[in-house]
Design an enzyme around this catalytic site. Structure first.
Site, PDB file in Angstrom:
ATOM      1  N   GLU A 278       8.946   2.049   1.606  1.00 49.30           N
ATOM      2  CA  GLU A 278       8.029   2.509   2.640  1.00 49.30           C
ATOM      3  C   GLU A 278       8.804   3.015   3.862  1.00 49.30           C
ATOM      4  OE1 GLU A 278       4.199   0.450   2.586  1.00 49.30           O
ATOM      5  OE2 GLU A 278       4.467   0.107   4.720  1.00 49.30           O
ATOM      6  N   GLU A 281       9.982   6.335   3.001  1.00 50.89           N
ATOM      7  CA  GLU A 281       8.846   7.264   2.997  1.00 50.89           C
ATOM      8  C   GLU A 281       8.524   7.683   4.433  1.00 50.89           C
ATOM      9  OE1 GLU A 281       5.226   5.684   1.296  1.00 50.89           O
ATOM     10  OE2 GLU A 281       4.135   7.558   1.625  1.00 50.89           O
ATOM     11  N   CYS A 298      -0.291  -2.372   1.762  1.00 56.87           N
ATOM     12  CA  CYS A 298      -0.050  -3.638   1.055  1.00 56.87           C
ATOM     13  C   CYS A 298      -1.335  -4.397   0.747  1.00 56.87           C
ATOM     14  CB  CYS A 298       0.808  -4.569   1.907  1.00 56.87           C
ATOM     15  SG  CYS A 298       2.376  -3.857   2.354  1.00 56.87           S
ATOM     16  N   SER A 318       0.541   5.103   3.007  1.00 58.01           N
ATOM     17  CA  SER A 318       1.791   5.111   2.255  1.00 58.01           C
ATOM     18  C   SER A 318       1.432   5.107   0.768  1.00 58.01           C
ATOM     19  CB  SER A 318       2.606   3.867   2.589  1.00 58.01           C
ATOM     20  OG  SER A 318       3.566   3.644   1.586  1.00 58.01           O
ATOM     21  N   LYS A 357      -6.874  -9.186  -4.222  1.00 53.28           N
ATOM     22  CA  LYS A 357      -5.776  -8.995  -5.184  1.00 53.28           C
ATOM     23  C   LYS A 357      -6.282  -9.109  -6.621  1.00 53.28           C
ATOM     24  CE  LYS A 357      -2.212  -8.403  -2.438  1.00 53.28           C
ATOM     25  NZ  LYS A 357      -1.446  -7.155  -2.474  1.00 53.28           N
ATOM     26  N   GLU A 360      -7.488  -5.777  -7.196  1.00 49.48           N
ATOM     27  CA  GLU A 360      -6.384  -4.805  -7.238  1.00 49.48           C
ATOM     28  C   GLU A 360      -5.693  -4.793  -8.603  1.00 49.48           C
ATOM     29  OE1 GLU A 360      -2.786  -5.806  -5.061  1.00 49.48           O
ATOM     30  OE2 GLU A 360      -2.572  -3.736  -4.397  1.00 49.48           O
ATOM     31  N   GLU A 365      -5.127   2.194 -12.410  1.00 49.85           N
ATOM     32  CA  GLU A 365      -3.794   2.798 -12.247  1.00 49.85           C
ATOM     33  C   GLU A 365      -2.682   1.755 -12.209  1.00 49.85           C
ATOM     34  OE1 GLU A 365      -6.360   2.932 -10.185  1.00 49.85           O
ATOM     35  OE2 GLU A 365      -5.762   2.766  -8.085  1.00 49.85           O
ATOM     36  N   CYS A 502      -2.507 -11.888   6.130  1.00 51.63           N
ATOM     37  CA  CYS A 502      -2.746 -12.562   4.847  1.00 51.63           C
ATOM     38  C   CYS A 502      -2.863 -14.078   4.992  1.00 51.63           C
ATOM     39  CB  CYS A 502      -1.623 -12.239   3.879  1.00 51.63           C
ATOM     40  SG  CYS A 502      -1.281 -10.483   3.778  1.00 51.63           S
TER      41      CYS A 502
END
Lengths: 573, 162
Positions: A278, A281, A298, A318, A357, A360, A365, A502
């Protein structure tokens, strides 16, 4: 100041203070159910009734402001009787499945029943019979257990500004649900689970996936690896009865080994890796005139929020996968190759402070390894249950170390769990990479703390890097609206979906309130300071990963395994 | 009677709704007024109407739906040309709300909350309408009070409404 008498004691408080809060000052604890400080103050449940001299009826103390000369009694027999009646009426429409409820012994309704000395419910009336919604991979809603306190609506509407839930119908027929009884999986619910964190009962809970993990651990063909998110080590203790702020890193590792995991790895490792991907990037975008500000990616609840509510800003995200998903794709490629294990036999478990999560890891993908990269996600709460089921006395376990190589990490990876941590970790690395100098003071205090929107300008070589940090989606909105209006000149923005980051995620131990969040944040920075290495680019295992496998940040393999794309979703579809 | 737009084309309906929404665009405070006018236009508040209103006023669909289901005045299902409101206040209840409801159910084959297949009547049960002296009573189209009802009187009442 306002002077009043509570239970025959004089007290002076600021104007606007509620009777409930004033009573706390004289040591009178008034029971509550719907009340949630600063979030849900609506006087709906009537558990907090008190007697106010001269008032015709008992008064709900959570919403009643104090008045000069007021005389309040919080615990007369008549008040206690009225509260008990209220509770009995609530219980008369409750399924009483405590023994088979995920919230057994961690339930505010159960606590009240105990406190009030309820030994029977005298009323046998109609029962709410709405069906459960188990469409979501992250959370399960069972309206039968709902007490209509509306905490979930408040947190979803006012804190997260998602507003996935409303009160449908009225009176006894009231149902807390999305409009048109839409399933949570099919609408703009971001799966953050903040509702499950504030639900006083078992009406909204995380989907319990522990059975899948027990089954994998029992399967001799499976090579079961586990990764633990940064925040989990400062949370697990609470799920096992320790004080908030307890650090259980070594005990968690030891316990996971005793549960039978073949390898105990750390998401902190891929947090370090995220910084390299990142950070590069960001530098690339700054150098090549790419889309700025760049925003962190994230947090899967945040990603889904952006896809629904700000699909026009998706190119600001990102392209880095979250550390959990980077770990999943590496464990079934790099690690499998290195150890000579067929990736098909690897079962990858994540321990996360997060319900999103769970969502996710099932995104289509997230299969760059050719398999579902992360097989199952457990919240900290679920891991706590597994420890208890296995009879692990965590407090007395010896502290053990994570396995190499995917368990090697730095303090920079660790602080990903707190709001501002990703930014601070990125600044530690970007500064040194760009300037080639050693950073003198690596503690970026401006990034830390729980305030909703933090802004800073950090001089990196010739470039003053403007950053913003937000936690809680309502705060993210403020910054996103500035981007939309063309008023944001930041380079880099960190967004964490949940309040405090988190460490306050939807999969955290219950209760999670602001004081507990602050203690977990303190523990996070204590962990950071304990680490020998505190900058991601100094992580030797990450360096080896690039040398042996990935070659370089943003290289071909990185793009294949560590980066992703997003889906514009919109709302009301 | 309201001008029913339920047969209007989708585009036409969208335009008509936009004209109702426009004065309140971006103003969540106008929700009840807009819903009222929209229901007068369409006859009821289906999902697509609520979505258009939510997006026009800048509120979530949940907010709109919560309001729509809270107030008995708003309907999620098509309404008939005539609304029968049977009073279930205390006096009417004692004097025969059940009889009135059953008679209507037998005559029209519909339960409270439903509309006849020919869209002639919608039946609903309401709280006290303040006509206790005429109990048991019902109101049709929100204005015509029919009191001291008996089973054999009801067919003649219904015949007044085409």
């Amino acid at each position: 100041m306002i002077n009043l008498t509570i239970d025959n004691q004089q007290v002076a408080v600021e104007p606007g203070t509620s009777i409930l809060e004033a009573a706390q000052k004289v040591g009178a604890r008034i029971p509550t159910l719907c009340y949630l400080k600063d979030i849900n103050v609506i006087g709906a449940c009537r558990i907090c009734l008190v007697e106010v001299q001269g008032a015709k009826t008992f008064i709900p103390s959570c919403v009643a402001p104090v008045a000069e000369g007021m005389v309040v009694r919080t615990n007369t027999p008549a008040v206690l009787k009225a509260r008990k009646l209220v509770l009995e009426l609530i219980l008369s429409d409750h399924p009483m499945e405590c023994l088979t409820c995920l919230r057994n012994q961690n339930c505010e309704l159960q606590d009240l029943a105990k406190e009030f000395g309820i030994t029977e419910v005298r009323f046998d009336g109609a029962k709410t019979e709405y069906p459960a919604d188990d469409s979501s991979p992250a959370i399960v809603r069972d309206p039968r257990k709902c007490v209509l306190c509306r905490r979930c609506i408040s947190v979803c509407t006012n804190v997260q500004t998602v507003q996935a839930l409303c009160a449908v119908n009225r009176g006894f027929d009231t149902l807390i649900s999305p409009a048109f009884n839409e399933k949570l999986a099919d609408m703009e619910c971001v799966q953050c689970g903040q509702c499950s964190l504030v639900c006083p009962t078992g009406a909204i809970v995380e989907r319990d996936d522990t059975a899948k993990v027990w089954a994998a651990l029992a399967d001799p063909k499976k090579h079961v690896v586990v990764q633990t998110a940064p925040a989990t080590r400062v949370q697990l203790g609470e799920a096992l009865g320790a004080e908030p702020g307890s650090i259980f890193t070594g005990q968690m590792v030891a316990g996971l080994r005793r549960l039978g995991f073949d390898k105990v790895f750390d998401t902190d490792f891929t947090a370090d890796l995220t910084i390299l991907e990142e950070g590069n990037e960001l530098l690339q975008r700054v150098t090549n005139g790419g889309t700025l500000p760049m925003i962190t990616s994230c947090s899967p609840g945040w990603i889904k929020f952006c896809e629904h509510f700000y699909p026009d800003l998706l190119n600001h995200l990102s392209t880095c996968k979250s550390p959990q998903q980077m770990f999943g794709s590496l464990v079934k490629t790099y690690y499998a190759e290195k150890e000579g294990i067929d990736p098909e036999d690897i079962y990858c478990v994540s321990i996360m402070p997060c319900t999103a999560k769970k969502y996710e890891c099932q995104r289509p993908e997230m299969n760059s390894s050719g398999y579902q990269d992360v097989d199952v996600v457990l919240t900290t709460r679920e891991l706590g249950r597994m420890f208890i089921q296995a009879g692990l006395d965590a407090a007395n376990l010896p502290e053990e170390e994570y396995d190499a190589p995917l368990g090697i990490s730095t303090g920079a990876g660790e602080i990903f769990g707190a709001s501002g941590g990703v930014m601070e970790a990125a600044l530690r690395t970007v500064y040194e990479v760009v300037t080639g100098e050693t950073l003198e003071n690596i503690d970026f205090e401006v990034c830390r703390g729980i305030s909703g929107v933090k802004e800073a300008t950090v001089q990196v070589g010739d470039l003053p890097v403007k950053v913003a940090i937000t936690n809680g989606l309502g705060n993210a909105r403020k910054v996103l609206d500035k981007i939309r209006a063309g008023e944001a000149d930041y380079h880099f923005i960190e967004v964490m979906c949940c309040p405090g980051g988190c460490i306050g995620g939807g999969g955290s131990p219950i209760p999670t309130d602001i004081d507990i969040r602050l203690k977990r944040i303190d523990a996070t920075y204590t962990e950071d300071e304990r680490m020998a290495l505190r900058k991601s680019h100094e992580n030797p295992a990450v360096k080896a990963l690039y040398e042996e496998f990935l070659e370089k940040p943003l290289g071909h393999k990185s793009h294949e395994l560590l980066h992703t794309k997003y889906t514009p979703r919109g709302v009301n579809k | 009677m309201v001008t029913c737009a339920c047969n209007a084309s989708n585009d036409e309906l969208t335009k008509q709704l936009d004209r109702i929404i426009d004065p309140y665009r971006g103003n969540p405070g106008g929700l009840i007024q807009v819903l009222t006018k929209a229901q007068n236009l369409v006859g009821y508040l289906p999902r697509r109407v609520q979505v258009q209103i939510a997006e026009g006023l800048g509120v979530s669909l949940q907010e709109v739906y919560g309001v729509v289901t809270f107030y008995a005045f708003f309907s999620l299902i098509p309404r008939g040309r005539h609304k029968i409101s049977v009073c279930a206040g205390t006096a009417c209840y004692v004097k025969g709300t059940k009889m009135v409801t059953k008679t209507l159910k037998d005559l029209l084959d519909l339960k409270p909350g439903q509309t006849t297949p020919d869209s002639r009547f919608t039946l609903e049960i309401v709280r006290c309408i303040g006509a206790c002296g005429l109990a048991p009573a019902m109101i049709i189209d929100g204005k015509d009070v029919h009191g001291r009802l008996e089973p054999e009187l009801i067919p003649a009442v219904l015949e007044q409404y085409a």
